[in-house]
Design an enzyme around this catalytic site. Structure first.
Site, PDB file in Angstrom:
ATOM      1  N   ARG A  49      36.166  55.474  39.386  1.00 59.91           N
ATOM      2  CA  ARG A  49      36.977  54.529  38.609  1.00 59.91           C
ATOM      3  C   ARG A  49      38.450  54.717  38.973  1.00 59.91           C
ATOM      4  O   ARG A  49      39.216  53.779  39.048  1.00 59.91           O
ATOM      5  CB  ARG A  49      36.755  54.712  37.099  1.00 59.91           C
ATOM      6  CG  ARG A  49      37.658  53.808  36.299  1.00 59.91           C
ATOM      7  CD  ARG A  49      37.373  53.682  34.791  1.00 59.91           C
ATOM      8  NE  ARG A  49      36.535  54.674  34.182  1.00 59.91           N
ATOM      9  CZ  ARG A  49      36.959  55.892  33.782  1.00 59.91           C
ATOM     10  NH1 ARG A  49      38.223  56.245  33.917  1.00 59.91           N
ATOM     11  NH2 ARG A  49      36.117  56.737  33.242  1.00 59.91           N
ATOM     12  N   TYR A 101      45.021  27.384  34.944  1.00 59.93           N
ATOM     13  CA  TYR A 101      43.578  27.643  35.031  1.00 59.93           C
ATOM     14  C   TYR A 101      43.009  27.870  33.617  1.00 59.93           C
ATOM     15  O   TYR A 101      43.565  28.652  32.832  1.00 59.93           O
ATOM     16  CB  TYR A 101      43.351  28.883  35.909  1.00 59.93           C
ATOM     17  CG  TYR A 101      41.926  29.332  35.971  1.00 59.93           C
ATOM     18  CD1 TYR A 101      40.981  28.584  36.656  1.00 59.93           C
ATOM     19  CD2 TYR A 101      41.511  30.498  35.333  1.00 59.93           C
ATOM     20  CE1 TYR A 101      39.661  28.989  36.702  1.00 59.93           C
ATOM     21  CE2 TYR A 101      40.197  30.912  35.384  1.00 59.93           C
ATOM     22  CZ  TYR A 101      39.267  30.148  36.073  1.00 59.93           C
ATOM     23  OH  TYR A 101      37.961  30.557  36.117  1.00 59.93           O
ATOM     24  N   ASP A 173      50.717  33.286  39.636  1.00 58.31           N
ATOM     25  CA  ASP A 173      49.317  33.224  40.037  1.00 58.31           C
ATOM     26  C   ASP A 173      49.299  32.485  41.375  1.00 58.31           C
ATOM     27  O   ASP A 173      49.508  31.274  41.434  1.00 58.31           O
ATOM     28  CB  ASP A 173      48.502  32.484  38.966  1.00 58.31           C
ATOM     29  CG  ASP A 173      47.026  32.338  39.317  1.00 58.31           C
ATOM     30  OD1 ASP A 173      46.690  32.432  40.507  1.00 58.31           O
ATOM     31  OD2 ASP A 173      46.207  32.115  38.395  1.00 58.31           O
ATOM     32  N   LYS A 198      38.577  33.611  45.338  1.00 57.42           N
ATOM     33  CA  LYS A 198      38.738  32.309  45.967  1.00 57.42           C
ATOM     34  C   LYS A 198      39.036  32.471  47.466  1.00 57.42           C
ATOM     35  O   LYS A 198      38.193  32.936  48.191  1.00 57.42           O
ATOM     36  CB  LYS A 198      39.831  31.543  45.224  1.00 57.42           C
ATOM     37  CG  LYS A 198      39.688  31.590  43.686  1.00 57.42           C
ATOM     38  CD  LYS A 198      38.434  30.926  43.161  1.00 57.42           C
ATOM     39  CE  LYS A 198      38.146  31.231  41.701  1.00 57.42           C
ATOM     40  NZ  LYS A 198      39.225  31.034  40.752  1.00 57.42           N
TER      41      LYS A 198
HETATM   42  C1  LIG Z   1      39.517  31.413  39.408  1.00 58.30           C
HETATM   43  C2  LIG Z   1      40.924  31.508  38.994  1.00 58.30           C
HETATM   44  C3  LIG Z   1      41.363  32.524  38.129  1.00 58.30           C
HETATM   45  C4  LIG Z   1      40.419  33.543  37.519  1.00 58.30           C
HETATM   46  O1  LIG Z   1      39.857  34.383  38.457  1.00 58.30           O
HETATM   47  P1  LIG Z   1      38.380  35.007  38.356  1.00 58.30           P
HETATM   48  O2  LIG Z   1      38.237  35.758  39.622  1.00 58.30           O
HETATM   49  O3  LIG Z   1      37.424  33.867  38.215  1.00 58.30           O
HETATM   50  O4  LIG Z   1      38.365  35.879  37.140  1.00 58.30           O
HETATM   51  C5  LIG Z   1      42.708  32.559  37.834  1.00 58.30           C
HETATM   52  N1  LIG Z   1      43.582  31.672  38.334  1.00 58.30           N
HETATM   53  C6  LIG Z   1      43.198  30.680  39.156  1.00 58.30           C
HETATM   54  C7  LIG Z   1      44.210  29.716  39.684  1.00 58.30           C
HETATM   55  C8  LIG Z   1      41.860  30.556  39.514  1.00 58.30           C
HETATM   56  O5  LIG Z   1      41.476  29.560  40.327  1.00 58.30           O
END
Ligand SMILES: *Cc1c(COP(=O)(O)O)cnc(C)c1O
Length: 387
Positions: A49, A101, A173, A198
């Site tokens: 961890r 999001y 983000d 992503k």
């Molecule tokens: C998918 C996404 C998230 C969240 O991420 P996860 O890996 O699904 O927890 C946050 N911000 C954006 C812009 C996203 O597309």
């Protein structure tokens, strides 16, 4: 080693031949613990961890891609966001992008708001207007750009000027743009957050999140929380993302080519209403996107002239190549209906306020051949209007 260019960093940064065998690929250290020679005498690894060599390599790679000193990864994007929010305290205020999001919105409003953290959701297309929401309680501004799913573009440098003046933190983000297209730390942000799930992973086979920063104090807090709260990814997932990152620049080039071609096709199609793509001159964020991004990415949203939800749904059902699925950023093209899928956790009145139509279709344009993608779009749109 210093790396000059992005593609070289994508292939090499953070990755060293394995010291015990010379293996060129970082091994998957599938272990929960590490043997100590004598109590407290060890090779720098005690418990998985806290530290894992596969994770270490990925963290160094992520930091290098974002031109940051420190990288940390978490089990999911939301676990990374959760970590950032855990450093705030009751009474603190966060000013956020209003069309963010859906999962981030849900985490802020249903998990952290009840603990006494206040979130103010505001449009940020006019960056200067954000300053009016800053109070002596504001601790952070949370920016997502381009936004999901309306592709609004927010001027990071202008927001950073406001956050610096008021000594509050700026988090970006950067999931949609990826470090290939945009580096928020270079534009004045303090923290970059990624859903690694992503484009960084890029193959729709892992969920993961990351935080990158140049601020040592913040890094120490987030690293402490990585171990103390435990939202860490496993070594197998770290390996998959390390492999994905090696082709990030190649994939992104094709995502950008296809994204632009799809947006241009949609824009001239008589059955299509509005097209949202930051690379179209008609897009209201085009000038800012041109300034702060190197290209415009693979995410495209659009409405049909026939604005009925049923026609949008029929179109989605008609696709052969675009798969109807949540998520984005993988090599294969996906389509989705934000109002009922990714953004269902945002209340209808909030969706309306941010301009998110219930008939909006969102595309994550993959890296297939452009002509095949356009042919699929054409047939899906045209047969939905015939039926
Ligand atoms: C998918 C996404 C998230 C969240 O991420 P996860 O890996 O699904 O927890 C946050 N911000 C954006 C812009 C996203 O597309």
């Amino acid at each position: 080693m210093t790396y000059m260019k992005f593609g070289t960093k994508a292939v090499h940064a953070g990755v060293e031949p394995d010291p015990t065998t010379g293996a060129i690929m970082t091994p998957i250290y599938q272990t929960s613990t590490y043997v100590q020679e004598s109590p407290g005498k060890h090779k720098g690894y005690e418990y998985a961890r806290t530290q894992n060599p596969t994770r270490d390599a990925l963290q160094a790679s992520l930091a290098a891609l974002e031109n940051g000193k420190y990288g940390l990864c978490y089990a999911t994007g939301l676990a990374a966001t959760d970590t950032i929010m855990k450093t705030l305290r009751p009474g603190d205020e966060v000013i956020c992008t209003n069309d963010m999001y859906g999962g981030t919105y849900r985490l802020f409003t249903t998990v952290f708001q009840p603990f006494g953290i206040k979130f103010i959701f505001v449009p940020m297309a006019e960056a200067e207007s954000v300053e009016q929401y800053v109070t002596d309680k504001t601790k952070m501004v949370w920016v997502e750009t381009p936004t999901n799913p309306l592709m609004n573009v927010i001027d990071i440098e202008k927001i950073a000027a406001i956050t610096k003046k008021h000594e509050v933190l700026l988090t970006v983000d950067n999931t949609f743009a990826t470090p290939y297209l945009q580096n928020p730390l270079d534009l004045g942000a303090d923290i970059v957050m990624h859903s690694v799930t992503k484009y960084l992973g890029g193959h729709s086979d892992t969920v993961m999140g990351a935080i990158i920063t140049n601020n040592e104090k913040l890094y120490e807090s987030y690293k402490f929380l990585q171990n103390a709260a435990g939202g860490t990814p496993g070594p197998q997932d770290c390996f998959l993302v390390l492999r994905g990152i090696k082709t990030l620049h190649l994939r992104m080039r094709q995502h950008c080519i296809n994204g632009k071609a799809v947006a241009e096709f949609l824009e001239q199609h008589p059955l299509v209403g509005k097209v949202y793509y930051p690379g179209l001159e008609s897009h209201k964020g085009y000038e800012i996107a041109k300034k702060q991004m190197r290209d415009f990415g693979g995410m495209v949203s659009f409405t049909l002239k026939d604005d009925k939800v049923t026609t949008a749904i029929k179109t989605l059902e008609n696709f052969n190549l675009f798969a109807l699925a949540e998520s984005l950023g993988g090599v294969e093209s996906l389509c989705g209906h934000p109002a009922s899928m990714t953004h269902a956790s945002i209340p209808p009145e909030e969706r309306k306020k941010s301009g998110l139509s219930d008939s909006l279709i969102r595309l994550s344009v993959g890296i297939e051949d452009t002509e095949d993608l356009i042919a699929d779009l054409k047939q899906a749109i045209e047969s939905a209007s015939k039926a």
